[in-house]
Enzyme design. Structure first.
Site, PDB file in Angstrom:
ATOM      1  N   GLU A  88       1.035  -1.169  -0.098  1.00  0.00           N
ATOM      2  CA  GLU A  88       0.013   0.091   0.090  1.00  0.00           C
ATOM      3  C   GLU A  88       0.603   1.160  -0.074  1.00  0.00           C
ATOM      4  O   GLU A  88       1.885   1.363   0.676  1.00  0.00           O
ATOM      5  CB  GLU A  88      -0.858  -0.023   1.208  1.00  0.00           C
ATOM      6  CG  GLU A  88      -2.133  -1.255   1.358  1.00  0.00           C
ATOM      7  CD  GLU A  88      -3.219  -0.576   0.698  1.00  0.00           C
ATOM      8  OE1 GLU A  88      -3.297   0.517   0.134  1.00  0.00           O
ATOM      9  OE2 GLU A  88      -4.275  -1.415   0.480  1.00  0.00           O
ATOM     10  N   ASP A 103      -7.078   1.562  -7.985  1.00  0.00           N
ATOM     11  CA  ASP A 103      -5.633   1.645  -7.507  1.00  0.00           C
ATOM     12  C   ASP A 103      -4.543   0.746  -8.058  1.00  0.00           C
ATOM     13  O   ASP A 103      -4.992  -0.610  -8.341  1.00  0.00           O
ATOM     14  CB  ASP A 103      -5.548   1.553  -5.991  1.00  0.00           C
ATOM     15  CG  ASP A 103      -6.168   0.636  -5.287  1.00  0.00           C
ATOM     16  OD1 ASP A 103      -7.264  -0.306  -5.892  1.00  0.00           O
ATOM     17  OD2 ASP A 103      -5.565  -0.013  -4.595  1.00  0.00           O
ATOM     18  N   HIS A 151      -4.177  -3.274  -8.047  1.00  0.00           N
ATOM     19  CA  HIS A 151      -5.182  -3.705  -7.469  1.00  0.00           C
ATOM     20  C   HIS A 151      -6.503  -3.831  -8.588  1.00  0.00           C
ATOM     21  O   HIS A 151      -7.117  -4.567  -8.565  1.00  0.00           O
ATOM     22  CB  HIS A 151      -5.712  -3.171  -6.174  1.00  0.00           C
ATOM     23  CG  HIS A 151      -6.729  -3.592  -5.468  1.00  0.00           C
ATOM     24  ND1 HIS A 151      -7.265  -2.783  -4.406  1.00  0.00           N
ATOM     25  CD2 HIS A 151      -7.169  -4.613  -5.265  1.00  0.00           C
ATOM     26  CE1 HIS A 151      -8.302  -3.795  -3.477  1.00  0.00           C
ATOM     27  NE2 HIS A 151      -8.145  -4.921  -4.135  1.00  0.00           N
TER      28      HIS A 151
END
Length: 277
Positions: A146, A194, A184
């Protein structure tokens, strides 16, 4: 005992106490303790001799015979996300709150700081309902990264530098194929977008993390070429063809996230199909 030695001993004791106090009073001391306990529980499970299955009508051997040929499962994909939150601290809190039911192995802050939040061999809850090729349980075979980004802004140079260093280590450690560094949105095109269109996929591909297309100026796409078949070969779930097209364009074209493939788009798709075959 001379004065200098006494002072050194006193300083050492104070420093040790301060270090212990600091470790015990981090904002995530409670969740760190919970992490260790959960990991310990899984470790105990792995150490246990496999019990009888108890399956109906299954004739099982009376004694256990354990194979000596095994190792740990290893990740084979890297999934890259943006956090869609407003700060790294907000994301850390999200990933340390039970009710959110989401996590990732790594979080990269805007200043390039990397938080390694989960052992790479453990299964993070980062991919959700997703698919890539024939793989339908992405969480079980992937590492989730992330990047602190609200979903609309550009990624910082420090973030990309840290990401490249991290990917280099992961690729070397686990032997992850270049084609298996994806986003993703690629694995969940109907739900996710994303990392956003500012993400430098070509830069990653130039460094061996992902695939990219070449010069399209001399490309002629055959009439028999199938857009959907090419998307499927790359890995996209084409059950919702419009979503698959949009995800493809978000990743490889980045200037256009519409759901229509124009001739230039098809040239890119044509070149990529052969790289992913």
């Amino acid at each position: 005992m001379n004065t200098l030695y006494k002072n050194c001993l006193r300083f050492t004791t104070v420093a040790a106490c301060m270090l212990q106090w600091s470790c015990a009073h981090t904002p995530y001391a409670a969740t760190n303790k919970q992490y260790k306990q959960q990991a310990k529980t899984y470790a105990q499970t792995i150490r246990e001799v496999p019990p009888p299955t108890g399956f109906d009508s299954l004739k099982e051997a009376p004694d256990f015979t354990g194979t000596i040929n095994f190792n740990m499962r290893k990740p084979n994909f890297v999934i890259i996300h943006h956090t869609a939150q407003n700060s790294c601290e907000q994301t850390l809190k999200t990933f340390t709150t039970v009710k959110t039911q989401v996590s990732a192995h790594y979080v990269i802050c805007k200043d390039g700081t990397v938080h390694h939040m989960l052992n790479d061999y453990l299964r993070a809850w980062q991919a959700g309902i997703s698919r890539w090729g024939n793989v339908t349980d992405i969480n079980s075979v992937s590492i989730g990264i992330e990047i602190d980004n609200n979903g609309f802004e550009e990624f910082t140079a420090d973030q990309i530098t840290s990401l490249l260093h991290l990917l280099k280590g992961l690729k070397k450690t686990y032997g992850i194929p270049a084609a298996n560094f994806i986003g993703h949105a690629d694995i969940a095109p109907t739900r996710k977008n994303d990392p956003n269109v500012h993400f430098p996929w070509k830069l990653l591909a130039d460094n061996g993390y992902g695939l990219w297309y070449g010069d399209t100026t001399q490309v002629t796409v055959p009439e028999s070429f199938s857009n959907l078949q090419a998307l499927r070969i790359i890995g996209y779930d084409i059950r919702d063809s419009s979503a698959a097209i949009q995800a493809f364009k978000r990743h490889f074209l980045q200037q256009d996230t519409s759901k229509v493939l124009y001739e230039e788009d098809r040239k890119v798709l044509f070149l990529l199909e052969h790289k992913y075959e």
